[in-house]
Scaffold this active site. Sequence first.
Site, PDB file in Angstrom:
ATOM      1  N   ASP A 182      43.568  26.310  51.688  1.00  0.00           N
ATOM      2  CA  ASP A 182      42.759  26.262  50.359  1.00  0.00           C
ATOM      3  C   ASP A 182      42.450  24.611  49.997  1.00  0.00           C
ATOM      4  OD1 ASP A 182      42.153  28.364  47.947  1.00  0.00           O
ATOM      5  OD2 ASP A 182      42.201  26.197  47.404  1.00  0.00           O
ATOM      6  N   TYR A 201      41.993  35.348  45.000  1.00  0.00           N
ATOM      7  CA  TYR A 201      42.627  36.483  45.195  1.00  0.00           C
ATOM      8  C   TYR A 201      42.422  37.213  46.460  1.00  0.00           C
ATOM      9  CZ  TYR A 201      44.739  36.990  40.438  1.00  0.00           C
ATOM     10  OH  TYR A 201      45.443  36.977  39.289  1.00  0.00           O
ATOM     11  N   HIS A 256      29.611  48.897  40.600  1.00  0.00           N
ATOM     12  CA  HIS A 256      30.271  49.352  39.597  1.00  0.00           C
ATOM     13  C   HIS A 256      29.626  49.088  38.242  1.00  0.00           C
ATOM     14  CE1 HIS A 256      33.642  49.682  42.391  1.00  0.00           C
ATOM     15  NE2 HIS A 256      33.572  48.177  42.465  1.00  0.00           N
ATOM     16  N   CYS A 260      39.123  46.114  45.591  1.00  0.00           N
ATOM     17  CA  CYS A 260      40.688  46.083  45.418  1.00  0.00           C
ATOM     18  C   CYS A 260      41.463  46.713  46.605  1.00  0.00           C
ATOM     19  CB  CYS A 260      40.747  46.344  43.925  1.00  0.00           C
ATOM     20  SG  CYS A 260      40.643  47.894  43.520  1.00  0.00           S
TER      21      CYS A 260
HETATM   22  C1  FAD Z   1      37.997  42.373  48.469  1.00  0.00           C
HETATM   23  C2  FAD Z   1      37.603  42.436  46.811  1.00  0.00           C
HETATM   24  C3  FAD Z   1      38.555  42.714  46.044  1.00  0.00           C
HETATM   25  C4  FAD Z   1      38.320  42.838  44.872  1.00  0.00           C
HETATM   26  N1  FAD Z   1      39.483  43.146  43.665  1.00  0.00           N
HETATM   27  C5  FAD Z   1      39.048  43.348  42.516  1.00  0.00           C
HETATM   28  C6  FAD Z   1      40.391  43.803  41.565  1.00  0.00           C
HETATM   29  O1  FAD Z   1      41.168  44.032  41.991  1.00  0.00           O
HETATM   30  N2  FAD Z   1      39.895  43.841  40.150  1.00  0.00           N
HETATM   31  C7  FAD Z   1      38.667  43.334  39.716  1.00  0.00           C
HETATM   32  O2  FAD Z   1      38.513  43.352  38.373  1.00  0.00           O
HETATM   33  N3  FAD Z   1      37.700  42.930  40.551  1.00  0.00           N
HETATM   34  C8  FAD Z   1      37.816  42.825  41.936  1.00  0.00           C
HETATM   35  N4  FAD Z   1      36.984  42.488  42.710  1.00  0.00           N
HETATM   36  C9  FAD Z   1      35.537  42.083  42.196  1.00  0.00           C
HETATM   37  C10 FAD Z   1      34.668  42.940  42.160  1.00  0.00           C
HETATM   38  O3  FAD Z   1      34.589  43.991  43.191  1.00  0.00           O
HETATM   39  C11 FAD Z   1      33.428  42.880  41.404  1.00  0.00           C
HETATM   40  O4  FAD Z   1      33.367  41.938  40.353  1.00  0.00           O
HETATM   41  C12 FAD Z   1      32.425  44.229  41.145  1.00  0.00           C
HETATM   42  O5  FAD Z   1      31.966  44.700  42.525  1.00  0.00           O
HETATM   43  C13 FAD Z   1      31.046  43.546  40.623  1.00  0.00           C
HETATM   44  O6  FAD Z   1      30.504  44.763  40.530  1.00  0.00           O
HETATM   45  P1  FAD Z   1      28.751  44.632  40.344  1.00  0.00           P
HETATM   46  O7  FAD Z   1      28.376  46.051  40.223  1.00  0.00           O
HETATM   47  O8  FAD Z   1      28.305  43.847  39.082  1.00  0.00           O
HETATM   48  O9  FAD Z   1      28.390  44.006  41.647  1.00  0.00           O
HETATM   49  P2  FAD Z   1      28.488  44.439  43.210  1.00  0.00           P
HETATM   50  O10 FAD Z   1      29.695  45.071  43.644  1.00  0.00           O
HETATM   51  O11 FAD Z   1      28.348  43.018  43.853  1.00  0.00           O
HETATM   52  O12 FAD Z   1      27.250  45.299  43.418  1.00  0.00           O
HETATM   53  C14 FAD Z   1      25.710  45.095  43.445  1.00  0.00           C
HETATM   54  C15 FAD Z   1      25.275  45.882  44.103  1.00  0.00           C
HETATM   55  O13 FAD Z   1      23.551  45.522  44.089  1.00  0.00           O
HETATM   56  C16 FAD Z   1      23.252  46.109  45.303  1.00  0.00           C
HETATM   57  N5  FAD Z   1      22.145  45.049  45.641  1.00  0.00           N
HETATM   58  C17 FAD Z   1      22.057  43.674  45.514  1.00  0.00           C
HETATM   59  N6  FAD Z   1      20.827  43.142  45.772  1.00  0.00           N
HETATM   60  C18 FAD Z   1      19.882  44.402  45.976  1.00  0.00           C
HETATM   61  C19 FAD Z   1      18.483  44.641  45.829  1.00  0.00           C
HETATM   62  N7  FAD Z   1      17.646  43.379  46.254  1.00  0.00           N
HETATM   63  N8  FAD Z   1      18.083  45.575  46.170  1.00  0.00           N
HETATM   64  C20 FAD Z   1      18.962  46.902  45.947  1.00  0.00           C
HETATM   65  N9  FAD Z   1      20.258  46.562  45.781  1.00  0.00           N
HETATM   66  C21 FAD Z   1      20.771  45.571  45.650  1.00  0.00           C
HETATM   67  C22 FAD Z   1      24.125  45.726  46.392  1.00  0.00           C
HETATM   68  O14 FAD Z   1      23.943  46.482  47.554  1.00  0.00           O
HETATM   69  C23 FAD Z   1      25.319  46.275  45.499  1.00  0.00           C
HETATM   70  O15 FAD Z   1      25.709  47.588  45.616  1.00  0.00           O
HETATM   71  C24 FAD Z   1      37.029  42.564  44.176  1.00  0.00           C
HETATM   72  C25 FAD Z   1      36.144  42.109  45.055  1.00  0.00           C
HETATM   73  C26 FAD Z   1      36.375  42.095  46.354  1.00  0.00           C
HETATM   74  C27 FAD Z   1      35.410  41.827  47.252  1.00  0.00           C
HETATM   75  N1  NAI Z   2      43.211  41.179  41.907  1.00  0.00           N
HETATM   76  C1  NAI Z   2      41.836  40.832  41.484  1.00  0.00           C
HETATM   77  O1  NAI Z   2      41.678  40.872  40.230  1.00  0.00           O
HETATM   78  C2  NAI Z   2      40.703  40.313  42.519  1.00  0.00           C
HETATM   79  C3  NAI Z   2      39.566  39.745  41.870  1.00  0.00           C
HETATM   80  N2  NAI Z   2      38.844  39.362  43.035  1.00  0.00           N
HETATM   81  C4  NAI Z   2      37.659  38.601  42.266  1.00  0.00           C
HETATM   82  O2  NAI Z   2      36.736  38.535  43.129  1.00  0.00           O
HETATM   83  C5  NAI Z   2      35.872  37.122  43.084  1.00  0.00           C
HETATM   84  C6  NAI Z   2      36.025  36.642  44.540  1.00  0.00           C
HETATM   85  O3  NAI Z   2      37.126  36.522  44.775  1.00  0.00           O
HETATM   86  P1  NAI Z   2      37.656  35.181  45.774  1.00  0.00           P
HETATM   87  O4  NAI Z   2      36.749  34.990  46.914  1.00  0.00           O
HETATM   88  O5  NAI Z   2      39.181  35.276  46.297  1.00  0.00           O
HETATM   89  O6  NAI Z   2      37.540  34.054  44.760  1.00  0.00           O
HETATM   90  P2  NAI Z   2      38.463  33.112  43.768  1.00  0.00           P
HETATM   91  O7  NAI Z   2      37.751  32.449  43.013  1.00  0.00           O
HETATM   92  O8  NAI Z   2      39.613  33.893  43.371  1.00  0.00           O
HETATM   93  O9  NAI Z   2      39.293  32.076  45.194  1.00  0.00           O
HETATM   94  C7  NAI Z   2      38.535  31.246  45.852  1.00  0.00           C
HETATM   95  C8  NAI Z   2      39.507  30.464  46.469  1.00  0.00           C
HETATM   96  O10 NAI Z   2      38.929  29.375  47.376  1.00  0.00           O
HETATM   97  C9  NAI Z   2      39.249  28.128  47.123  1.00  0.00           C
HETATM   98  N3  NAI Z   2      38.045  27.431  47.733  1.00  0.00           N
HETATM   99  C10 NAI Z   2      36.818  26.907  47.213  1.00  0.00           C
HETATM  100  N4  NAI Z   2      35.995  26.402  47.960  1.00  0.00           N
HETATM  101  C11 NAI Z   2      36.876  26.089  49.278  1.00  0.00           C
HETATM  102  C12 NAI Z   2      36.927  25.406  50.349  1.00  0.00           C
HETATM  103  N5  NAI Z   2      35.503  24.661  50.537  1.00  0.00           N
HETATM  104  N6  NAI Z   2      37.671  25.317  51.306  1.00  0.00           N
HETATM  105  C13 NAI Z   2      38.908  25.727  50.942  1.00  0.00           C
HETATM  106  N7  NAI Z   2      39.120  26.395  49.805  1.00  0.00           N
HETATM  107  C14 NAI Z   2      38.379  26.645  49.060  1.00  0.00           C
HETATM  108  C15 NAI Z   2      39.502  27.815  45.668  1.00  0.00           C
HETATM  109  O11 NAI Z   2      40.243  26.702  45.490  1.00  0.00           O
HETATM  110  C16 NAI Z   2      40.037  29.361  45.276  1.00  0.00           C
HETATM  111  O12 NAI Z   2      41.318  29.093  45.373  1.00  0.00           O
HETATM  112  C17 NAI Z   2      36.869  36.602  42.216  1.00  0.00           C
HETATM  113  O13 NAI Z   2      36.251  36.437  40.868  1.00  0.00           O
HETATM  114  C18 NAI Z   2      38.125  37.201  42.046  1.00  0.00           C
HETATM  115  O14 NAI Z   2      38.636  37.097  40.635  1.00  0.00           O
HETATM  116  C19 NAI Z   2      38.996  39.426  44.062  1.00  0.00           C
HETATM  117  C20 NAI Z   2      40.148  40.294  44.667  1.00  0.00           C
HETATM  118  C21 NAI Z   2      41.097  40.674  43.909  1.00  0.00           C
END
Ligand code: FAD
Ligand code: NAI
Length: 442
Positions: free
Chosen positions: A178, A158, A10, A42
């Site tokens: 948690d 989340y 992203h 997401c």
């Molecule tokens: C399951 C899940 C649900 C989420 N839901 C939401 C949501 O609803 N709303 C929201 O705002 N955020 C959400 N997030 C968080 C969001 O996905 C991240 O904040 C976002 O992906 C960050 O984007 P980025 O491009 O900074 O990093 P990343 O998505 O981590 O991308 C980094 C890129 O760098 C590449 N890279 C890393 N190191 C190297 C290297 N050495 N050489 C070459 N390439 C490399 C990786 O392959 C990757 O493609 C969610 C995350 C997850 C995992």
């Molecule tokens: N709807 C959205 O906007 C979404 C955002 N994301 C983003 O992606 C990132 C990663 O998401 P998450 O991994 O869910 O992180 P998070 O920070 O949302 O939640 C991590 C949880 O793990 C718990 N935790 C930490 N250490 C622990 C341990 N040792 N044992 C048990 N529990 C422990 C914390 O108390 C916290 O509740 C966050 O920045 C989140 O905001 C991810 C999914 C959806």
Amino acid sequence: MKTVIIGSNHAGIAAANTLLDNYPGTEVVLIDRNTNLSYLGCGTALWVGRQIDGYEDLFYTNEAAFRKKGAKIFMESSVTSIDFNTKIVHFENKAGEKSEESYDKLILATGSKPIVPNIPGKNLEGLHFLKLFQEGQEVDRDMSRDDVKTVAVIGAGYIGVEIAEAAKRRGKNVLLFDAMPTSLASYYDPEFTHNMDKNLEAHGIELHFGELATEYRGDKRVEQLVTDKGTYDVDMVINAIGFTANSDLGKDHLATFQNGAYLVDNHQKTSDDSVYAVGDCATIYSNALEATTYIALATNAVRSGIVAGHNVGGTELDAIGVQGSNGISIFGYNMVSTGLSVAAAKKAEIDVDYTDFEDLQKPGFIKENAPVKIRIVYEKSSRRIVGAQLASTEDISANIHMFSLAIQEHVTIDKLKLLDIFFLPHFNQPYNYITMAALGAK
Ligand SMILES: Cc1cc2nc3c(=O)[nH]c(=O)nc-3n(C[C@H](O)[C@H](O)[C@H](O)COP(=O)(O)OP(=O)(O)OC[C@H]3O[C@@H](n4cnc5c(N)ncnc54)[C@H](O)[C@@H]3O)c2cc1C
Ligand SMILES: NC(=O)C1=CN([C@@H]2O[C@H](COP(=O)(O)OP(=O)(O)OC[C@H]3O[C@@H](n4cnc5c(N)ncnc54)[C@H](O)[C@@H]3O)[C@@H](O)[C@H]2O)C=CC1
């Protein structure tokens, strides 16, 4: 001018598109180690939980789109090192072939990595993380196994709460753990998370809060999860205890924050004049904290990519800071928040007060109607709004944008009291809960 961008998810995509769309003639090179780009994480829980038909629409761009715009893009290519003095990036493709690209400007967009619980048994099969598309596929495959009946989710943030819902929708027994006493503790105060906890329990999810995992047990595959309070038979574990910055490539050369994220200024520039950092690998300025912090969100990744793209392209553009606005929707219960909760403010040593209100979304004579809970958090001394939380089965999500702007613009709670808020029974009440909460402020 030649810009190399490491990471094409992203943040990297936003930076590349900003450069390619606004600065013709700019040479852009993208390098990413993954097979795909632009995956919307997401959507993982929606797809794994079968609320959407598949994952195909969770990608919004591809390699070909960048080639068409004139960029060079190397996928499945890992950057192994950067020579910041000679300005050369070294990388290696999956066949082990080494290459290099020189740069005038470098944008680091290497994102984040999941925090790995360092406990015995961590190499067993059946243990998962949920960051990449491929990890979503592995979780989906494991959930399709008939012998996977009980799923433990560690971390009720989340990702954890969303995937717990998905596992339940797939008919599994779900145990959600948690370290904190409630779910979503980093985003909401207990008065809000208790409702979410009740919602999770009402849908059959077994909650184990204030409980720390200490060991995974099993022969080849995980069979038990041991915590400081008990031992549970499980067939699969999903770890979701947060992300940390992936700053391995530059951490020895660039200034970093306490979690390793690259420290950036309001142009996304790092401590090296030729190097920018965007998205989850970089810090961000919080208007609520009035300080630099770390918030891993796709929304921040995109905005920071745009800011870096323009500054690298030659147009000065200042980042305006963020509020960390976020939302979640679980079994139809919606929660949104922005800025600081009371608990988060306390942790940051900001002395705050709060005002709560609860009412129906629409007048009582409207049948399709549900209660809404709101909390507005404000700093005691300045009275500036520093946070807001809302929860309801109604779609209250758009309200949070106004609070995000209020925090950004240092609006006081008193300014909110007589704010012009429209009324139409189809949507809301004449004594709007935002007005009522503001009027109730001490
Ligand atoms: C399951 C899940 C649900 C989420 N839901 C939401 C949501 O609803 N709303 C929201 O705002 N955020 C959400 N997030 C968080 C969001 O996905 C991240 O904040 C976002 O992906 C960050 O984007 P980025 O491009 O900074 O990093 P990343 O998505 O981590 O991308 C980094 C890129 O760098 C590449 N890279 C890393 N190191 C190297 C290297 N050495 N050489 C070459 N390439 C490399 C990786 O392959 C990757 O493609 C969610 C995350 C997850 C995992
Ligand atoms: N709807 C959205 O906007 C979404 C955002 N994301 C983003 O992606 C990132 C990663 O998401 P998450 O991994 O869910 O992180 P998070 O920070 O949302 O939640 C991590 C949880 O793990 C718990 N935790 C930490 N250490 C622990 C341990 N040792 N044992 C048990 N529990 C422990 C914390 O108390 C916290 O509740 C966050 O920045 C989140 O905001 C991810 C999914 C959806």
